[in-house]
Design a protein around this motif. Structure first.
Motif, PDB file in Angstrom:
ATOM      1  N   LEU A 127      -1.737  45.019 -61.680  1.00 54.24           N
ATOM      2  CA  LEU A 127      -2.455  44.786 -60.439  1.00 54.24           C
ATOM      3  C   LEU A 127      -2.430  43.294 -60.126  1.00 54.24           C
ATOM      4  O   LEU A 127      -2.778  42.470 -60.973  1.00 54.24           O
ATOM      5  CB  LEU A 127      -3.892  45.286 -60.550  1.00 54.24           C
ATOM      6  CG  LEU A 127      -4.045  46.770 -60.903  1.00 54.24           C
ATOM      7  CD1 LEU A 127      -5.524  47.137 -60.996  1.00 54.24           C
ATOM      8  CD2 LEU A 127      -3.324  47.641 -59.889  1.00 54.24           C
TER       9      LEU A 127
ATOM     10  N   ARG B 142      -8.695  51.697 -56.254  1.00 55.42           N
ATOM     11  CA  ARG B 142      -8.695  51.892 -57.705  1.00 55.42           C
ATOM     12  C   ARG B 142      -8.347  53.325 -58.087  1.00 55.42           C
ATOM     13  O   ARG B 142      -7.784  53.556 -59.161  1.00 55.42           O
ATOM     14  CB  ARG B 142     -10.049  51.479 -58.290  1.00 55.42           C
ATOM     15  CG  ARG B 142     -10.296  49.977 -58.141  1.00 55.42           C
ATOM     16  CD  ARG B 142     -11.481  49.502 -58.951  1.00 55.42           C
ATOM     17  NE  ARG B 142     -11.610  48.060 -58.864  1.00 55.42           N
ATOM     18  CZ  ARG B 142     -10.936  47.194 -59.619  1.00 55.42           C
ATOM     19  NH1 ARG B 142     -10.082  47.656 -60.524  1.00 55.42           N
ATOM     20  NH2 ARG B 142     -11.108  45.899 -59.470  1.00 55.42           N
TER      21      ARG B 142
ATOM     22  N   ALA C 164      -8.904  44.327 -64.657  1.00 59.68           N
ATOM     23  CA  ALA C 164      -8.256  45.603 -64.352  1.00 59.68           C
ATOM     24  C   ALA C 164      -8.576  46.578 -65.479  1.00 59.68           C
ATOM     25  O   ALA C 164      -8.182  46.371 -66.622  1.00 59.68           O
ATOM     26  CB  ALA C 164      -6.754  45.423 -64.214  1.00 59.68           C
TER      27      ALA C 164
ATOM     28  N   ALA D 102      -7.708  47.430 -51.962  1.00 62.43           N
ATOM     29  CA  ALA D 102      -7.609  47.636 -53.413  1.00 62.43           C
ATOM     30  C   ALA D 102      -8.156  49.016 -53.756  1.00 62.43           C
ATOM     31  O   ALA D 102      -9.364  49.202 -53.927  1.00 62.43           O
ATOM     32  CB  ALA D 102      -8.367  46.548 -54.162  1.00 62.43           C
TER      33      ALA D 102
ATOM     34  N   TRP E 164      -8.255  42.848 -56.200  1.00 65.99           N
ATOM     35  CA  TRP E 164      -8.599  43.664 -57.355  1.00 65.99           C
ATOM     36  C   TRP E 164      -9.762  43.099 -58.155  1.00 65.99           C
ATOM     37  O   TRP E 164     -10.293  43.788 -59.032  1.00 65.99           O
ATOM     38  CB  TRP E 164      -7.399  43.823 -58.272  1.00 65.99           C
ATOM     39  CG  TRP E 164      -6.245  44.535 -57.635  1.00 65.99           C
ATOM     40  CD1 TRP E 164      -5.065  43.988 -57.225  1.00 65.99           C
ATOM     41  CD2 TRP E 164      -6.161  45.926 -57.313  1.00 65.99           C
ATOM     42  NE1 TRP E 164      -4.248  44.946 -56.669  1.00 65.99           N
ATOM     43  CE2 TRP E 164      -4.900  46.155 -56.713  1.00 65.99           C
ATOM     44  CE3 TRP E 164      -7.027  47.015 -57.470  1.00 65.99           C
ATOM     45  CZ2 TRP E 164      -4.485  47.404 -56.275  1.00 65.99           C
ATOM     46  CZ3 TRP E 164      -6.618  48.262 -57.043  1.00 65.99           C
ATOM     47  CH2 TRP E 164      -5.365  48.459 -56.454  1.00 65.99           C
TER      48      TRP E 164
END
Length: 328
Positions: free
Chosen positions: A278, A254, A287, A252, A283
């Motif tokens: 996402l 970001r 989000a 994941a 995650w």
């Protein structure tokens, strides 16, 4: 006392996770068939017949060759079989998958997967998809079985990896056999991809199949799409939404998510942007960031994407008063 009901071959196959072809093969090769036929033709399996088959399934799932398993099942007394199952714990013996309160089809699918019975797995998947539809079959039969295989693998060291690979391959094949509806005209596509390094693509394959059934244009890029390729694909396709799947926190990224959410595409003076959605447990629950949403599950994810697509559809956008909300 009324006699106990006898079942058809198809009903027994669904119950045990064995294809009807396998049952007929076992009957022909090992004489482990039903004692009764209606009108001399139709097989009817009594509880005693089914008990023998359950014992054979249990033994073959533990690696016993079918010929030896059949001899043992035909020679074992009902009391011995019951004692053996009680000693083994959960139904199906020590190799059984921890499915919990799953649909019966899931238990049959798990038994077939543990036996590495690919024809049975394929038939059971097709039956579940035909009976329940893709969304319900995925959420109530397929995904619980896949999760159970993963838990079994995690708790058993290197064992059961072959079960996960066989089941995953058959699920992917079943999803690819679903025929999509004609794509809606003048609707931007939805881009689906796994994060760089992420090899678990089945959830996005299920999402692609479900969107295809609804005529939503899909651009599927599958597992482990490199970051640069993902950004290029967004610029080139101008999607209404880009779904990025991550199974674990290690994949994941970001920073990549922020980059994708910030991409603008199209001609100068008429720039557009995509919603980034996402998906996957990697995650976390939220989000953060502009133009970024979070998907939870196939059914709710379809609802979120449907709202976004409806806002971009010329046939429906005029009736809407504002942009679709897709949340965090």
């Amino acid at each position: 006392m009324d006699p106990e009901p006898a079942l058809s071959t198809g009903a027994v196959a669904r119950r045990l996770g064995v294809s009807p072809t396998t049952l007929r093969s076992w009957e022909r090769r090992y004489a482990i068939g039903p004692a009764h036929r209606e009108d001399g033709r139709h097989r009817r399996w009594t509880p005693r017949d089914i008990a023998r088959l359950e014992e054979m399934c249990r033994l073959t799932a533990r690696g016993v060759p079918p010929s030896e398993a059949a001899r043992a099942a035909l020679g074992a007394a009902p009391a011995a079989r019951a004692a053996g199952r009680a000693a083994a714990g959960a139904p199906g013996g020590p190799g059984a998958l921890p499915l919990g309160e799953a649909r019966p089809e899931g238990r049959g699918l798990a038994r077939a997967a543990v036996r590495l019975d690919a024809p049975a797995v394929a038939e059971l998947l097709e039956a579940a998809l035909a009976e329940h539809g893709l969304v319900a079959a995925w959420e109530e039969v397929i995904a619980p079985t896949l999760h159970a295989v993963g838990r079994k693998w995690a708790s058993a060291g290197e064992r059961y990896i072959e079960v996960e690979h066989l089941l995953s391959w058959q699920v992917s094949a079943a999803l690819h056999r679903i025929v999509p509806a004609p794509e809606r005209a003048r609707v931007p596509p939805v881009l689906l991809a796994c994060a760089p390094g992420e090899l678990h693509s089945l959830p996005v394959e299920a999402l692609a199949a479900a969107l295809g059934e609804r005529g939503v244009p899909v651009r599927m890029f599958g597992a482990a799409l490199p970051a640069g390729a993902l950004c290029d694909a967004v610029r080139r396709t101008g999607p209404r939404a880009a779904v990025l799947w991550s199974q674990s926190r290690t994949t994941a990224d970001r920073a990549l998510a922020r980059s994708v959410a910030g991409i603008e595409w199209g001609l100068r003076g008429a720039r557009g942007h995509s919603a980034l959605l996402l998906a996957g447990p990697g995650w976390g629950p939220e989000a953060q960031g502009p133009r970024t949403g979070r998907l939870f599950g196939l059914r709710s994810g379809l609802g979120v994407i449907a709202e976004l697509v409806a806002a971009a559809d010329p046939a429906t956008a005029a009736a809407r008063t504002g942009p679709a909300a897709y949340g965090s």
